[in-house]
Design a protein around this motif. Structure first.
Motif, PDB file in Angstrom:
ATOM      1  N   VAL A 109       0.584  -1.075  -0.032  1.00  0.00           N
ATOM      2  CA  VAL A 109      -0.055   0.006  -0.185  1.00  0.00           C
ATOM      3  C   VAL A 109       0.745   1.238   0.051  1.00  0.00           C
ATOM      4  CG1 VAL A 109      -1.883   1.446   1.315  1.00  0.00           C
ATOM      5  CG2 VAL A 109      -2.016  -1.038   0.905  1.00  0.00           C
ATOM      6  N   ILE A 110       1.941   1.263   0.740  1.00  0.00           N
ATOM      7  CA  ILE A 110       2.822   2.467   1.009  1.00  0.00           C
ATOM      8  C   ILE A 110       3.473   2.614  -0.599  1.00  0.00           C
ATOM      9  CG2 ILE A 110       4.903   3.272   1.813  1.00  0.00           C
ATOM     10  CD1 ILE A 110       3.958   1.878   4.465  1.00  0.00           C
ATOM     11  N   GLY A 111       3.751   1.321  -0.991  1.00  0.00           N
ATOM     12  CA  GLY A 111       4.462   1.487  -2.487  1.00  0.00           C
ATOM     13  C   GLY A 111       3.336   2.413  -3.458  1.00  0.00           C
ATOM     14  N   LEU A 112       2.275   1.945  -3.452  1.00  0.00           N
ATOM     15  CA  LEU A 112       1.296   2.399  -4.370  1.00  0.00           C
ATOM     16  C   LEU A 112       1.049   3.921  -3.919  1.00  0.00           C
ATOM     17  CD1 LEU A 112      -1.626  -0.404  -4.644  1.00  0.00           C
ATOM     18  CD2 LEU A 112       0.382   0.011  -6.222  1.00  0.00           C
ATOM     19  N   LEU A 113       1.261   4.370  -2.678  1.00  0.00           N
ATOM     20  CA  LEU A 113       1.134   5.839  -2.469  1.00  0.00           C
ATOM     21  C   LEU A 113       2.074   6.548  -2.864  1.00  0.00           C
ATOM     22  CD1 LEU A 113      -0.319   5.654   1.176  1.00  0.00           C
ATOM     23  CD2 LEU A 113      -1.659   6.172  -0.850  1.00  0.00           C
ATOM     24  N   LEU A 114       3.327   5.944  -2.928  1.00  0.00           N
ATOM     25  CA  LEU A 114       4.503   6.505  -3.595  1.00  0.00           C
ATOM     26  C   LEU A 114       4.449   6.704  -5.206  1.00  0.00           C
ATOM     27  CD1 LEU A 114       7.285   5.029  -1.185  1.00  0.00           C
ATOM     28  CD2 LEU A 114       6.470   7.181  -1.182  1.00  0.00           C
ATOM     29  N   VAL A 115       3.831   5.581  -5.569  1.00  0.00           N
ATOM     30  CA  VAL A 115       3.585   5.613  -7.088  1.00  0.00           C
ATOM     31  C   VAL A 115       2.852   6.729  -7.333  1.00  0.00           C
ATOM     32  CG1 VAL A 115       2.513   4.600  -8.986  1.00  0.00           C
ATOM     33  CG2 VAL A 115       4.071   3.329  -7.623  1.00  0.00           C
ATOM     34  N   ALA A 116       1.720   7.122  -6.551  1.00  0.00           N
ATOM     35  CA  ALA A 116       0.803   8.289  -7.039  1.00  0.00           C
ATOM     36  C   ALA A 116       1.518   9.552  -6.625  1.00  0.00           C
ATOM     37  CB  ALA A 116      -0.426   7.969  -5.895  1.00  0.00           C
ATOM     38  N   LEU A 117       2.630   9.480  -6.236  1.00  0.00           N
ATOM     39  CA  LEU A 117       3.335  10.718  -6.327  1.00  0.00           C
ATOM     40  C   LEU A 117       3.754  11.427  -7.501  1.00  0.00           C
ATOM     41  CD1 LEU A 117       5.595  10.430  -2.920  1.00  0.00           C
ATOM     42  CD2 LEU A 117       3.393  11.796  -3.118  1.00  0.00           C
ATOM     43  N   PRO A 120       9.279  10.723 -11.258  1.00  0.00           N
ATOM     44  CA  PRO A 120       9.539   9.737 -12.380  1.00  0.00           C
ATOM     45  C   PRO A 120      10.738   8.659 -11.818  1.00  0.00           C
ATOM     46  CG  PRO A 120      11.040  11.818 -12.585  1.00  0.00           C
ATOM     47  CD  PRO A 120       9.909  12.067 -11.131  1.00  0.00           C
ATOM     48  N   VAL A 121      10.305   7.927 -10.951  1.00  0.00           N
ATOM     49  CA  VAL A 121      11.030   6.862 -10.356  1.00  0.00           C
ATOM     50  C   VAL A 121      10.067   5.367 -10.477  1.00  0.00           C
ATOM     51  CG1 VAL A 121      12.025   5.829  -8.208  1.00  0.00           C
ATOM     52  CG2 VAL A 121      12.388   8.380  -8.828  1.00  0.00           C
ATOM     53  N   LEU A 122      10.924   4.315 -10.824  1.00  0.00           N
ATOM     54  CA  LEU A 122      10.148   3.106 -10.481  1.00  0.00           C
ATOM     55  C   LEU A 122      10.080   2.571  -9.214  1.00  0.00           C
ATOM     56  CD1 LEU A 122      11.526   1.729 -14.071  1.00  0.00           C
ATOM     57  CD2 LEU A 122       9.374   2.760 -13.650  1.00  0.00           C
ATOM     58  N   VAL A 123       9.042   2.686  -8.563  1.00  0.00           N
ATOM     59  CA  VAL A 123       8.976   2.291  -7.152  1.00  0.00           C
ATOM     60  C   VAL A 123       8.839   0.820  -6.889  1.00  0.00           C
ATOM     61  CG1 VAL A 123       7.760   2.523  -4.923  1.00  0.00           C
ATOM     62  CG2 VAL A 123       7.627   4.473  -6.747  1.00  0.00           C
ATOM     63  N   ILE A 124       9.921   0.432  -5.934  1.00  0.00           N
ATOM     64  CA  ILE A 124      10.261  -0.902  -5.801  1.00  0.00           C
ATOM     65  C   ILE A 124       9.114  -1.620  -4.941  1.00  0.00           C
ATOM     66  CG2 ILE A 124      11.994  -0.830  -3.995  1.00  0.00           C
ATOM     67  CD1 ILE A 124      13.490  -3.211  -5.115  1.00  0.00           C
ATOM     68  N   LEU A 125       8.482  -0.843  -4.277  1.00  0.00           N
ATOM     69  CA  LEU A 125       7.826  -1.425  -3.121  1.00  0.00           C
ATOM     70  C   LEU A 125       6.824  -2.465  -3.227  1.00  0.00           C
ATOM     71  CD1 LEU A 125       7.838   1.505  -0.378  1.00  0.00           C
ATOM     72  CD2 LEU A 125       9.574  -0.449  -0.491  1.00  0.00           C
TER      73      LEU A 125
END
Length: 378
Positions: A109-117, A120-125
Motif C-alpha cells: 500500500v505504501i508503495g502504491l501511495l509513493l507511485v501516486a506521487l 519519475p522513479v520506478l517504485v520497488i515497494l
C-alpha cells in the motif's frame, strides 16, 4: 526522563549502543544503508555506462545492483525475524507468518501511495510486498536448499520474464495498471531469487567471521560467473535473439547474467559489511547503520521530498522531468539530510516511524500469546 549513568555522555553512549543490541545485526544495517544510498544515487545522479578505464563511470555500479541488494536484504530480514540460524516453529512461526502478511500488505500500500506521487522513479515497494508473500512457503527451508532454489530461479525465471515482457497489453491502460500494482519493472518471478538467497544468508550464523568470508568469496565468484562467463556467452549470441535477451547482464535487463552477477555482488557486499562491523569501523559507519535500521522510512522520505521539490507534477517516465531535477544536483543535499535525519531519529526516538508503525499494526492484527515473536529486525 531519567538520565543514563554518566550524564549526557552516558546517555549518548547508551543510545548509540542500541544499534548493537539484541534484535539488531550491525552488518546487515550497514548493508541496508548502503543499498538505500545506492538507490538514491541511481535515482538522482546522471550516470554513464560502467567502464574499468573511466573512474568517472564507476558510479554506474549503483544501477540495478542497489535495488537487488535491497531485495536480498529483505530475505535476510525475513530470516532474522523468524529465528535466524534457528528458525522458530509451531505457534511462533504461525504468528510470524501472519505478521509478515500484514507487513507485506502495508508495504504494498505504501508503495502504491509513493507511485501516486508521480515522481519519475520506478517504485520497488509493490514488488517488495509481493515478494514477502512469495517467501512464506519457504521460510523453514535449509540454507543449502534456499541457495539451490535461488540459483534455479535465477537461471529459469529470465525466460518467463522475457516471454511476459512480450505481451502487447503492457502499453494499454490496464497493462500499465498491472505493472504498477505488481511493480513489474522489478519482476517478482525473477526477484524471488534474491529474496531466497537472502533467506539463506539469514539462516547462517552471521556472527562468525568465516560466514562473512564465505559470503565475500562466494558472492565474488558468482559475480565473476555472471558478468564474466555468462556475459561473454551473451556477447556471442545474435543481437536480437532470445539468448541475447535472456543472458543479458545490463542493469534492469532481467537477464541470467545480471541475476547471477548482481546477486553475487549483493552477497559479497553483505559479507564485507559483516566483516567491517566486527571492527571499530562500525562506529564510524554508525550514521549509515542508523539509516539502514529504517530503510523503508529513508526510501519513502526521499520520494516524498522529490515530489515536494519538483517544480510541477510529472508523469511516471524517464524524460525531461528527471533530467531537469537531476540538473539541480539534489543527490548530496537529500542524502546528507536523510542520514542526519535518520541518525537524530535513532538517537532521540529509536525505530523508524514507518518501521515502528508497521510493526505495531502487525502486532495488533496478529497478536501472540507467547513472547519472542516480533518483527523488530528489518
Amino acid at each position: 526522563m531519567a538520565a543514563a549513568p554518566g550524564g549526557l555522555t552516558g546517555w549518548i553512549r547508551t543510545r548509540l549502543a542500541r544499534l548493537d543490541g539484541s534484535g539488531r545485526a550491525p552488518g546487515i544495517d550497514l548493508a541496508r544503508g548502503l543499498a538505500v544510498i545506492g538507490m538514491f544515487a541511481a535515482h538522482l545522479l546522471d550516470t554513464s555506462p560502467f567502464a574499468w578505464g573511466d573512474p568517472a563511470a564507476w558510479i554506474d555500479v549503483v544501477n540495478g545492483r542497489s535495488s537487488i541488494l535491497f531485495a536480498t536484504l529483505a530475505g535476510v530480514s525475513l530470516a532474522l525475524v523468524t529465528g535466524g540460524s534457528t528458525p522458530v516453529d509451531g505457534e511462533r512461526m504461525a504468528v510470524a507468518r501472519g505478521r509478515i502478511v500484514v507487513r507485506a500488505i502495508a508495504i504494498w500500500v505504501i508503495g502504491l501511495l509513493l507511485v501516486a506521487l508521480d515522481t519519475p522513479v520506478l517504485v520497488i515497494l509493490p514488488a517488495y510486498g509481493i515478494l514477502f508473500l512469495l517467501a512464506l512457503p519457504v521460510l523453514r527451508m535449509r540454507p543449502a536448499t534456499l541457495l539451490a532454489l535461488a540459483a534455479a530461479v535465477a537461471l529459469i525465471a529470465p525466460f518467463a520474464v522475457w516471454a511476459t515482457d512480450g505481451w502487447a497489453g503492457w502499453e494499454s491502460p490496464s497493462g500499465e495498471l498491472i505493472a504498477q500494482l505488481t511493480g513489474w519493472h522489478y519482476p517478482f518471478a525473477l526477484w524471488f531469487a534474491f529474496v531466497a538467497a537472502g533467506l539463506a544468508i539469514g539462516r547462517l550464523r552471521l556472527g562468525r567471521p568465516r560466514t562473512a568470508f564465505a559470503l565475500v568469496l562466494g558472492g565474488a565468484a558468482a559475480a565473476v560467473i555472471g558478468y564474466g562467463v555468462l556475459g561473454r556467452w551473451r556477447s556471442l549470441a545474435e543481437p536480437e535473439s532470445v539468448w541475447a535477451h535472456v543472458l543479458d547482464d545490463a542493469a534492469h535487463s532481467s537477464g541470467v547474467a545480471e541475476a547471477v552477477g548482481s546477486g553475487g555482488f549483493a552477497i559479497a557486499v553483505i559479507g564485507v559489511c559483516l566483516l567491517v562491523c566486527r571492527t571499530p569501523l562500525r562506529w564510524l559507519a554508525w550514521p549509515l547503520r542508523a539509516m539502514g535500521s529504517m530503510p523503508l522510512t529513508a526510501y519513502a522520505a526521499q520520494l516524498v521530498a522529490w515530489a515536494l521539490l519538483q517544480p510541477e507534477p510529472t508523469v511516471l517516465q524517464f524524460g525531461s522531468d528527471l533530467v531537469a531535477f537531476r540538473a539541480t544536483e539534489p543527490f548530496w543535499p537529500l542524502t546528507v539530510a536523510t542520514i542526519v535525519g535518520c541518525s537524530l531519529w535513532s538517537l532521540l526516538v529509536g525505530r523508524g516511524p514507518l518501521e515502528a508503525g508497521i510493526a505495531w499494526l502487525a502486532r495488533t492484527i496478529v497478536p501472540s500469546s507467547r513472547r519472542g515473536v516480533s518483527l523488530a529486525v528489518g
